[in-house]
Design an enzyme around this catalytic site. Sequence first.
Site, mmCIF file in Angstrom:
data_model
loop_
_atom_site.group_PDB
_atom_site.id
_atom_site.type_symbol
_atom_site.label_atom_id
_atom_site.label_comp_id
_atom_site.label_asym_id
_atom_site.label_seq_id
_atom_site.Cartn_x
_atom_site.Cartn_y
_atom_site.Cartn_z
ATOM 1 N N HIS A 103 -20.166 4.308 -0.103
ATOM 2 C CA HIS A 103 -21.185 5.338 -0.287
ATOM 3 C C HIS A 103 -22.113 4.922 -1.417
ATOM 4 O O HIS A 103 -23.327 4.978 -1.303
ATOM 5 C CB HIS A 103 -20.505 6.679 -0.574
ATOM 6 C CG HIS A 103 -21.442 7.810 -0.777
ATOM 7 N ND1 HIS A 103 -22.136 7.999 -1.960
ATOM 8 C CD2 HIS A 103 -21.802 8.839 0.030
ATOM 9 C CE1 HIS A 103 -22.882 9.090 -1.861
ATOM 10 N NE2 HIS A 103 -22.697 9.616 -0.649
ATOM 11 N N GLY A 104 -21.534 4.525 -2.552
ATOM 12 C CA GLY A 104 -22.306 4.005 -3.669
ATOM 13 C C GLY A 104 -22.692 5.027 -4.724
ATOM 14 O O GLY A 104 -23.059 4.655 -5.837
ATOM 15 N N ASP A 105 -22.644 6.311 -4.390
ATOM 16 C CA ASP A 105 -22.944 7.368 -5.362
ATOM 17 C C ASP A 105 -22.055 8.569 -5.049
ATOM 18 O O ASP A 105 -22.511 9.696 -4.948
ATOM 19 C CB ASP A 105 -24.424 7.749 -5.289
ATOM 20 C CG ASP A 105 -24.854 8.686 -6.420
ATOM 21 O OD1 ASP A 105 -24.159 8.730 -7.456
ATOM 22 O OD2 ASP A 105 -25.866 9.373 -6.265
ATOM 23 N N LEU A 106 -20.773 8.283 -4.902
ATOM 24 C CA LEU A 106 -19.839 9.292 -4.408
ATOM 25 C C LEU A 106 -19.241 10.082 -5.564
ATOM 26 O O LEU A 106 -18.324 9.646 -6.236
ATOM 27 C CB LEU A 106 -18.733 8.634 -3.596
ATOM 28 C CG LEU A 106 -17.834 9.566 -2.806
ATOM 29 C CD1 LEU A 106 -18.640 10.491 -1.912
ATOM 30 C CD2 LEU A 106 -16.852 8.767 -1.987
ATOM 31 N N ASN A 110 -22.061 15.192 -4.047
ATOM 32 C CA ASN A 110 -22.531 14.512 -2.837
ATOM 33 C C ASN A 110 -21.497 14.613 -1.720
ATOM 34 O O ASN A 110 -21.432 13.758 -0.844
ATOM 35 C CB ASN A 110 -22.856 13.045 -3.122
ATOM 36 C CG ASN A 110 -24.144 12.884 -3.885
ATOM 37 O OD1 ASN A 110 -24.948 13.800 -3.973
ATOM 38 N ND2 ASN A 110 -24.347 11.720 -4.465
#
Length: 176
Positions: A103-106, A110
Amino acid sequence: MPDPRDFSAQLAILHQRSISPNGNFGFHVPTYSGNLAQATDWEESWEVFFSKSLKKALELEIQAKGHDPEFDVLGPAIFDKVIPRLLRPLESDGRSVKPSLIHGDLWYANSGIFVQTGKPVVFDACCFYAHNEYEFGQWRPTCNRFGNEYLSAYHEYVPKSAPEEDYDGRLDLYKL
């Protein structure tokens, strides 16, 4: 908050079943965490990819807030000592890291629960192919509601990468 077991099962599926199109770390287009461009150029080595990504983040930080003399001391320590110490063993002695879609920005804001099904959902991603454990750096600060019960549930599906004794150090590094 999504149920830890359901959420972690779905996240494990994403990490385990995803296949990098070229076997490398990165992504085919730039992705953004908020308005900050991420370093997504393809790299064969996770250590190299992570180092480039962190350097870009530090450059953006310096551009936004100005230079701090502590960077002159901490930067070389992180890039010359900490990163090789914690990440190189992942790709040494016959070990390798699978590039997993993350995801990278979990973080908890979010994520949610799809009302019709009760299943976990995530949104506002800045995806790229990375070491699956990178996902959990954002879970380290106590303000994030993905606590130890989520990590424990995830590791019922996916074991910690070897060497396991470096796991906590890697997550602290990924938190940067």
